[in-house]
Design a protein around this motif. Structure first.
Motif, short mmCIF file in Angstrom:
data_model
loop_
_atom_site.label_atom_id
_atom_site.label_comp_id
_atom_site.label_asym_id
_atom_site.label_seq_id
_atom_site.Cartn_x
_atom_site.Cartn_y
_atom_site.Cartn_z
N PRO A 695 44.76 38.80 42.09
CA PRO A 695 45.95 39.23 41.34
C PRO A 695 45.65 39.93 40.02
O PRO A 695 46.57 40.34 39.32
CB PRO A 695 46.65 37.88 41.07
CG PRO A 695 45.53 36.89 40.97
CD PRO A 695 44.48 37.37 41.95
N MET A 748 46.86 47.66 47.44
CA MET A 748 47.98 46.72 47.41
C MET A 748 49.30 47.45 47.15
O MET A 748 49.34 48.51 46.53
CB MET A 748 47.77 45.68 46.30
CG MET A 748 46.44 44.95 46.37
SD MET A 748 46.29 43.90 47.81
CE MET A 748 47.53 42.68 47.43
N ASP A 750 53.44 46.30 46.07
CA ASP A 750 54.49 45.32 45.80
C ASP A 750 55.74 45.73 46.56
O ASP A 750 56.29 46.80 46.34
CB ASP A 750 54.80 45.24 44.30
CG ASP A 750 53.70 44.52 43.54
OD1 ASP A 750 53.14 43.56 44.08
OD2 ASP A 750 53.40 44.93 42.41
N THR A 751 56.21 44.85 47.46
CA THR A 751 57.38 45.20 48.26
C THR A 751 58.48 44.15 48.18
O THR A 751 59.48 44.25 48.88
CB THR A 751 56.99 45.35 49.75
OG1 THR A 751 56.50 44.10 50.23
CG2 THR A 751 55.94 46.42 49.93
N SER A 754 62.77 40.42 42.91
CA SER A 754 62.56 39.43 41.86
C SER A 754 62.76 38.02 42.39
O SER A 754 62.13 37.08 41.94
CB SER A 754 63.53 39.69 40.70
OG SER A 754 64.87 39.69 41.17
N PRO A 757 59.23 37.68 45.75
CA PRO A 757 58.10 38.59 45.58
C PRO A 757 57.21 38.62 46.83
O PRO A 757 57.05 37.62 47.51
CB PRO A 757 57.36 38.01 44.38
CG PRO A 757 57.77 36.57 44.32
CD PRO A 757 59.16 36.52 44.85
N GLN A 758 56.67 39.80 47.11
CA GLN A 758 55.79 39.96 48.27
C GLN A 758 54.84 41.12 48.03
O GLN A 758 55.22 42.13 47.44
CB GLN A 758 56.62 40.24 49.54
CG GLN A 758 55.77 40.52 50.77
CD GLN A 758 56.60 40.84 52.00
OE1 GLN A 758 56.94 39.94 52.75
NE2 GLN A 758 56.92 42.10 52.24
N VAL A 759 53.59 40.95 48.45
CA VAL A 759 52.64 42.05 48.41
C VAL A 759 52.15 42.33 49.82
O VAL A 759 52.04 41.43 50.65
CB VAL A 759 51.43 41.75 47.47
CG1 VAL A 759 51.88 41.70 46.03
CG2 VAL A 759 50.73 40.47 47.88
N TRP A 761 49.11 44.69 52.04
CA TRP A 761 47.92 45.52 52.01
C TRP A 761 47.51 45.80 53.45
O TRP A 761 47.54 44.90 54.29
CB TRP A 761 46.80 44.89 51.20
CG TRP A 761 46.20 43.62 51.71
CD1 TRP A 761 44.99 43.46 52.31
CD2 TRP A 761 46.76 42.29 51.65
NE1 TRP A 761 44.75 42.14 52.62
CE2 TRP A 761 45.83 41.40 52.24
CE3 TRP A 761 47.96 41.77 51.18
CZ2 TRP A 761 46.07 40.04 52.35
CZ3 TRP A 761 48.20 40.43 51.29
CH2 TRP A 761 47.25 39.57 51.87
N ARG A 782 54.56 38.88 56.88
CA ARG A 782 55.18 39.66 55.81
C ARG A 782 56.05 40.77 56.41
O ARG A 782 55.60 41.52 57.25
CB ARG A 782 54.10 40.28 54.90
CG ARG A 782 53.32 39.24 54.09
CD ARG A 782 52.03 39.82 53.54
NE ARG A 782 51.44 38.97 52.53
CZ ARG A 782 50.68 37.92 52.79
NH1 ARG A 782 50.42 37.58 54.03
NH2 ARG A 782 50.16 37.20 51.81
#
Length: 848
Positions: A695, A748, A750-751, A754, A757-759, A761, A782
């Motif tokens: 992170p 990465m 960010d999708t 607020s 949250p989700q990332v 890759w 995801r």
């Protein structure tokens, strides 16, 4: 609308077809839901075989709306709700039919196929009783048609393979009556509520209302309402004095758990958590009208709540020995031990045993769980064992002795000292249980050294370290080459040793240790506060001999820490857990894949020769033909069972989708290694921290290490990789790096929102080994890539690029392609990345 309770057989009888509308999601049941259904089926089968009257098991509702009826055609029904249940049962019948075929029961095969799966006298799409959504249709029809490609990598294929596996296990157990009993249960003892809409009803609105009904009452809510309905005079006072404090101290989830445990410790151990209200209502109904008796019931429940709180929060326990035993089980995690622990605390409260005796009994529980994990004993019946314990314990002896005798029962599989020693030497401990449980075992072993200044584990940030690294530098292979057996490579020896307990320790210096040579690791271990690490530092080298010697020393400590069963020897004639795991692994393999004798040996903690001997003497094992030599060839010694008329193994594998070259070698990209087999079995195959995204963002020093390593090892790919990463940044993404010696790289994105949250890759880049790992395993959880079709689209787009060959069978794993592809095709990869970002953005817009 009209509703009726009906069996599955009656639901589907006649020329009918159940169509799943396009707005329905794809089939999504996973192993947890399938396992729960199979456990329910298994209980009904056992009751049926024992001649008991088995009450139908309520499976849920199916909401149907009439479709078009053509002259001479089938009656079509739209499945408004319940497609997951219908699809699961159809797949169970497809697996049962294919199992009956292997048993030679041609009449059974014909009966199941015609009666359940197809409309016999109709062709084309009308031939199928169930027609899933288009995304699932090809995989489903492959199973119904019993095609070679049945059992692929998607959820449909996984469910089919699950049922093939559990039926094969029953067959291995030798009870020939089971398949017929399973057929009876699936047809006649699973109860479904059929809700039928009228013509002209708005089907989509019905679907919408069913799936947006808000939060229903919990089982404990229903019980509370029922109990206080029976307390018209004292209800308000009892609620304020007893129920409300209990509810506030436990919280909703633990209160529901307590109400279920209350039934279990009373002997109702077959009660499911979904049946709490009905069973408690049945128990309390005779007390209606007797408010004194009902008040005593609530008082007893409140007292039991106090004891249950000491299990959940052991710091509340006053007796030091009992508190320690409860703390250890809490650290172990899970709720498996709760019924027996609550029963023991009940005995202490009733004065029928002492806190010290209960502590000793819980020590045997810890030993039982630890030994089973180390020996990789299947956990399928573990919950049932502990639910039966309160009723089955002998009452004429101390509790600790009674618990040890109960857990030592033949069918309860408490591993002996001999089995424990062998497992510590050979089993891949790093894939056993969950990470906290592995750390718990290593911590207890460290504490057994009785250091004068013990480590404060609560404050120390320790992780599990491989002494012989997972990705060793060349120096390590040179050392291992000195100890290989005939026809064994250093890599194969590494794979058999690397995850065993003798090669693992705890450390706070994981990043420093990396895959350095042993001499460098010695220096770091020499300054460790852990006694086990100081012992490792005193070794002159670290190879096979040292790992096995340490395993033997740890085994002796483990035997003292965790005493074994009464008798202490493995019961004669019992199947090895390793062979059960081998069979499960072969069933779990999607069609179009293969593995090697060495991979299977690494998975189960055996040896390739032993694996070959087992399969040679058990040629009927499902999927045995999928195990090939290290070169990807059919073993010259492979034979079908005598009298079995089946195609040549290579022809069968080819029909499933495995590709062979002109020398008879299977394509390497379709091979499943031991880690991938373990992943398919649901094991927690943890990776080093460096191989997961971090992170911290784009750390300049890590970025420079990555570029330097890439340029040194793969200079031709260097410009293309950097160009693709720059393109990724322009699309709104960023890049993170690993902290280890091989500095991995992750693009990465960010999708999330607020609130959620989700990332995402798409892959990880490894600049030394030169591989690009496509992370389907992570994408599966995801959005939008939790949809199989989206992952398949990513795979297909990548496979259009020369040099990339990702097998569809690995849509739930982490297949890789060479970094050299970037040398010629960086722009093509950027096109795929552009699509990836667009798919994520579209999903984000949909949720906004």
């Amino acid at each position: 609308m009209r509703a009726q309770e009906i069996t599955f057989l009656k639901l589907i009888q006649g020329d009918k077809q159940f169509q799943v509308p396009l707005y329905q999601r794809t089939y999504s049941w996973g192993r947890e839901q399938l396992q729960r259904l199979w456990e329910d089926v298994g209980e009904l089968v056992e009751q049926h075989l024992a001649g008991e009257t088995a009450a139908p098991h309520f499976l849920g509702s199916v909401v149907l709306a009439p479709g078009q009826l053509q002259a001479g055609g089938v009656q079509r029904w739209l499945v408004v709700d319940g497609q997951q249940r219908l699809t699961t049962l159809m797949l169970a019948f497809a697996a049962l039919r294919d199992h009956l075929k292997e048993m030679g029961d041609t009449r059974g095969v014909d009966r199941v196929h015609r009666q359940i799966l197809v409309n016999e006298f109709h062709e084309g799409a009308d031939h199928y009783r169930l027609l899933p959504t288009q995304a699932d249709r090809e995989a489903f029809t492959a199973c119904v048609q019993s095609r070679a490609d049945a059992g692929g990598s998607d959820n449909i294929g996984a469910a089919y393979r699950f049922f093939r596996g559990v039926l094969a296990e029953v067959h291995e157990a030798g009870d020939e009556r089971w398949p017929a009993a399973v057929e009876t249960v699936l047809k006649d003892l699973l109860s479904i509520v059929e809700i039928t809409a009228e013509p002209g009803d708005n089907v989509y609105r019905i679907f919408e209302s069913i799936n947006n009904t808000g939060v229903g009452l919990s089982q404990s809510d229903l019980l509370r309402n029922y109990v206080f309905m029976l307390l018209p005079k004292r209800g308000e006072r009892i609620y304020q004095e007893l129920w409300l404090p209990m509810q506030q101290s436990l919280g909703p989830k633990n209160l529901e758990l307590l109400v279920w445990l209350d039934l279990v410790v009373r002997g109702h151990y077959k009660t499911k958590q979904s049946e709490i209200y009905r069973e408690q209502q049945k128990r309390l109904q005779p007390l209606a009208g007797d408010e004194d008796a009902l008040q005593r019931e609530i008082e007893q429940l409140a007292e039991r709540a106090g004891r249950f709180l000491r299990i959940v929060d052991p710091a509340r326990e006053q007796c030091p020995a009992l508190r320690t035993a409860l703390e250890r089980l809490a650290s172990w995690g899970g709720q498996t031990h709760y019924p027996l622990a609550l029963h023991l605390l009940d005995l202490v409260a009733a004065g029928r045993t002492t806190p010290e005796d209960a502590a000793e009994a819980l020590g045997y529980v810890e030993s039982y769980l630890v030994r089973r994990l180390i020996c990789q004993t299947p956990t399928s019946n573990l919950n049932r064992i502990f639910m039966e314990a309160p009723k089955e314990l002998e009452t004429d002896r101390p509790a600790a002795e009674a618990v040890r005798r109960f857990l030592s029962g033949r069918r309860r599989r408490w591993p002996s000292d001999e089995e424990l020693r062998e497992a510590i030497r050979s089993k891949p401990f790093y894939w056993s249980g969950r990470p906290p449980q592995r750390a718990f075992i290593l911590r207890r072993l460290e504490e057994s050294y009785d250091a004068s200044e013990p480590v404060d584990f609560a404050k120390a940030a320790l992780t599990v370290e491989h002494i012989l690294p997972q990705r060793p530098a060349p120096q390590w292979f040179a050392l291992l080459a000195e100890e290989t057996e005939e026809n064994q490579t250093p890599q194969e020896l590494h794979d058999l040793l690397v995850h065993t307990l003798g090669n693992l320790t705890l450390t706070g210096d994981n990043a420093k240790l990396s895959n350095h040579p042993f001499e460098r690791k010695q220096q770091i271990f020499d300054s460790s506060a852990l006694r086990m690490n100081l012992e490792i530092a005193s070794a002159q080298r670290w190879g096979k001999a040292e790992i096995l010697a340490r395993a033997d020393r740890l085994a002796e400590r483990a035997i003292k820490l965790w005493p074994g069963p009464i008798g202490g020897v493995k019961p004669a004639g019992e199947d090895s857990p390793g062979w059960a795991e081998l069979r499960a692994a072969l069933v779990a393999m999607p069609s179009g894949t293969w593995t090697t004798y060495g991979d299977v040996a690494e998975l189960i903690g055996s040896h390739p020769v032993a694996v070959g001997a087992y399969l040679g003497s058990n040629p009927t094992v499902f999927g045995a033909y999928r195990v090939l030599t290290a070169e990807g060839r059919i073993s010259p010694s492979f034979r079908w069972a005598e009298g079995e008329d089946r195609p040549a193994p290579q022809d069968l594998l080819t029909s499933e989708g495995v590709r062979f070259d002109s020398w008879g070698r299977a394509r390497r990209s379709q091979r499943l290694n031991a880690a991938e087999l373990a992943t398919l079995l649901g094991k927690d195959v943890a990776q080093q921290v460096s191989y997961d995204p971090l992170p911290e963002g784009e750390d300049p020093a890590a970025a420079e290490r990555f570029r330097s390593q890439l340029k040194q090892h793969w200079p031709e790919a260097y410009p293309g990789v950097l160009a693709a990463l720059d393109f990724w940044r322009r699309q709104g993404g960023y890049v993170t790096y690993g902290r280890y010696e091989e500095t991995s790289c992750f693009p990465m994105l960010d999708t999330g929102t607020s609130r959620s949250p989700q990332v995402l890759w798409p892959f990880g880049i490894y600049p030394v080994s030169g591989s690009i790992e496509v992370v389907f395993q992570y994408l599966k959880s995801r959005t939008p890539f939790d949809d199989t079709e989206q992952r398949r689209e990513l795979l297909n787009r990548l496979n259009k690029i020369d040099g990339i060959d990702l097998p569809e069978a690995k849509l739930e794993l982490r297949p890789s392609f060479p970094v050299t592809v970037f040398a010629q095709h960086s722009e093509r990869i950027c096109e795929v990345l552009d699509w990836f970002v667009g798919a994520a953005a579209l999903e984000l817009a949909r949720r906004a």
